[in-house]
Design a protein around this motif. Structure first.
Motif, PDB file in Angstrom:
ATOM      1  N   ALA A 100      59.405 128.509 -55.548  1.00 18.61           N
ATOM      2  CA  ALA A 100      59.914 128.246 -56.894  1.00 18.61           C
ATOM      3  C   ALA A 100      59.906 129.511 -57.753  1.00 18.61           C
ATOM      4  N   ARG A 101      59.605 130.667 -57.124  1.00 20.66           N
ATOM      5  CA  ARG A 101      59.503 131.920 -57.886  1.00 20.66           C
ATOM      6  C   ARG A 101      60.284 133.037 -57.186  1.00 20.66           C
ATOM      7  N   ARG A 102      61.580 132.849 -57.109  1.00 16.48           N
ATOM      8  CA  ARG A 102      62.411 133.815 -56.372  1.00 16.48           C
ATOM      9  C   ARG A 102      62.254 135.238 -56.900  1.00 16.48           C
ATOM     10  N   GLY A 103      62.219 135.404 -58.211  1.00 18.11           N
ATOM     11  CA  GLY A 103      62.107 136.745 -58.783  1.00 18.11           C
ATOM     12  C   GLY A 103      60.856 137.465 -58.328  1.00 18.11           C
ATOM     13  N   ILE A 104      59.742 136.756 -58.280  1.00 18.14           N
ATOM     14  CA  ILE A 104      58.481 137.358 -57.850  1.00 18.14           C
ATOM     15  C   ILE A 104      58.545 137.715 -56.369  1.00 18.14           C
ATOM     16  N   VAL A 105      59.124 136.823 -55.573  1.00 22.38           N
ATOM     17  CA  VAL A 105      59.242 137.081 -54.132  1.00 22.38           C
ATOM     18  C   VAL A 105      60.150 138.281 -53.887  1.00 22.38           C
ATOM     19  N   GLU A 106      61.258 138.380 -54.640  1.00 26.52           N
ATOM     20  CA  GLU A 106      62.145 139.539 -54.511  1.00 26.52           C
ATOM     21  C   GLU A 106      61.422 140.818 -54.888  1.00 26.52           C
ATOM     22  N   LEU A 107      60.711 140.781 -55.998  1.00 31.49           N
ATOM     23  CA  LEU A 107      59.972 141.962 -56.438  1.00 31.49           C
ATOM     24  C   LEU A 107      59.022 142.435 -55.348  1.00 31.49           C
ATOM     25  N   PHE A 108      58.217 141.519 -54.843  1.00 29.34           N
ATOM     26  CA  PHE A 108      57.225 141.884 -53.839  1.00 29.34           C
ATOM     27  C   PHE A 108      57.900 142.445 -52.583  1.00 29.34           C
ATOM     28  N   GLN A 171      59.005 135.231 -46.247  1.00 30.00           N
ATOM     29  CA  GLN A 171      59.599 135.482 -47.562  1.00 30.00           C
ATOM     30  C   GLN A 171      60.932 136.218 -47.418  1.00 30.00           C
ATOM     31  N   VAL A 172      60.993 137.198 -46.521  1.00 26.18           N
ATOM     32  CA  VAL A 172      62.251 137.935 -46.311  1.00 26.18           C
ATOM     33  C   VAL A 172      63.314 136.995 -45.757  1.00 26.18           C
ATOM     34  N   GLN A 173      62.951 136.163 -44.773  1.00 29.38           N
ATOM     35  CA  GLN A 173      63.920 135.201 -44.220  1.00 29.38           C
ATOM     36  C   GLN A 173      64.393 134.230 -45.294  1.00 29.38           C
ATOM     37  N   LEU A 175      64.543 134.758 -48.545  1.00 31.23           N
ATOM     38  CA  LEU A 175      65.446 135.455 -49.462  1.00 31.23           C
ATOM     39  C   LEU A 175      66.827 135.633 -48.844  1.00 31.23           C
ATOM     40  N   LEU A 176      66.865 136.091 -47.596  1.00 28.96           N
ATOM     41  CA  LEU A 176      68.152 136.341 -46.943  1.00 28.96           C
ATOM     42  C   LEU A 176      68.921 135.058 -46.641  1.00 28.96           C
ATOM     43  N   GLY A 177      68.186 133.977 -46.434  1.00 24.87           N
ATOM     44  CA  GLY A 177      68.821 132.692 -46.140  1.00 24.87           C
ATOM     45  C   GLY A 177      69.063 131.848 -47.366  1.00 24.87           C
ATOM     46  N   ASP A 178      68.938 132.465 -48.535  1.00 23.87           N
ATOM     47  CA  ASP A 178      69.171 131.773 -49.809  1.00 23.87           C
ATOM     48  C   ASP A 178      68.328 130.507 -49.934  1.00 23.87           C
ATOM     49  N   GLY A 179      67.070 130.613 -49.521  1.00 20.17           N
ATOM     50  CA  GLY A 179      66.128 129.512 -49.704  1.00 20.17           C
ATOM     51  C   GLY A 179      66.127 128.472 -48.606  1.00 20.17           C
ATOM     52  N   ALA A 180      66.878 128.707 -47.533  1.00 25.51           N
ATOM     53  CA  ALA A 180      66.971 127.692 -46.472  1.00 25.51           C
ATOM     54  C   ALA A 180      65.706 127.603 -45.622  1.00 25.51           C
ATOM     55  N   THR A 181      64.932 128.679 -45.542  1.00 20.85           N
ATOM     56  CA  THR A 181      63.714 128.682 -44.729  1.00 20.85           C
ATOM     57  C   THR A 181      62.615 127.912 -45.439  1.00 20.85           C
ATOM     58  N   ASP A 182      61.987 126.987 -44.738  1.00 19.09           N
ATOM     59  CA  ASP A 182      60.867 126.221 -45.286  1.00 19.09           C
ATOM     60  C   ASP A 182      59.587 127.027 -45.070  1.00 19.09           C
ATOM     61  N   MET A 183      59.300 127.933 -45.998  1.00 21.51           N
ATOM     62  CA  MET A 183      58.157 128.827 -45.828  1.00 21.51           C
ATOM     63  C   MET A 183      56.857 128.063 -45.622  1.00 21.51           C
TER      64      MET A 183
END
Length: 199
Positions: A100-108, A171-173, A175-183
């Motif tokens: 639920a925090r895409r910006g933080i995940v992208e930053l990291f 997290q990289v998967q 981001l690249l999969g536009d949220g499709a990966t169930d982390m």
């Protein structure tokens, strides 16, 4: 302290928080090297000089953003003093929270990759952060073993490193999969395969 002084401090803290949020967003979008202090200032509704009053250098701002993220996550991870299986469960829940925090995940993800260069201002920060993250995960597995919940043949040192590597790779998967990966789902299955109990 007067009421006016307290209001001034509160306004300053609120502006500092807004700058951190805008910087976190832009560092996530453009990376550290691609982000501009002038753009961050504009997004924060202040002048470039005003931003420098709060954060005198770009490096100081980046480190403040990273520390702010860690403070929030560390407080959440340690809430209630979880140990062993409970702490491993909290790692899985953190992965769900990150969804639920895409910006933080992208930053990291962006800045941690950039910071592998020894001359990057956040290099030392990420070296320490990974040492601490792995140590925390290893301790959780060691405690799970003491609890009798770790499967035979699972080495806590290896398992701790695998957990942190898997979290970051997911997290990289994601981001690249536009949220499709169930982390959280993938992480839960991985950890449960190492335990004798369900999370």
């Amino acid at each position: 302290m007067t009421a006016e002084t307290r209001r001034g401090y509160a306004k300053g803290r609120a502006k500092r928080h807004e700058i951190l949020e805008q910087a976190m967003s832009l560092f996530g979008e453009a990376g550290y090297r691609g982000a501009s202090l002038r753009v961050i200032a504009t997004r924060s509704g202040i002048s470039h000089t005003g931003l420098l009053h709060h954060f005198p250098t770009k490096e100081a701002l980046l480190l403040a953003v990273l520390e702010h993220r860690d403070d929030v996550d560390d407080a959440w991870l340690s809430l209630g003093g979880p140990a062993g299986v409970e702490l491993l469960r909290r790692f899985v829940e953190l992965a769900a929270l990150n969804a639920a925090r895409r910006g933080i995940v992208e930053l990291f993800s962006v800045v941690s990759a950039e910071a592998t260069a020894a001359d990057h201002p956040a290099h030392g920060y990420f070296v320490r952060r990974y040492e601490n993250s792995v140590a925390g995960a290893v301790l959780a597995y060691e405690e799970a073993r003491v609890e009798g919940a770790l499967r035979a043949g699972i080495d806590p040192g290896d398992a701790g490193r695998q957990l942190i590597a898997l979290m970051d790779g997911l997290q990289v998967q994601w981001l690249l999969g536009d949220g499709a990966t169930d982390m959280a789902g993938v992480l839960r299955a991985h950890v449960e395969a190492q335990l004798t109990v369900r999370l």
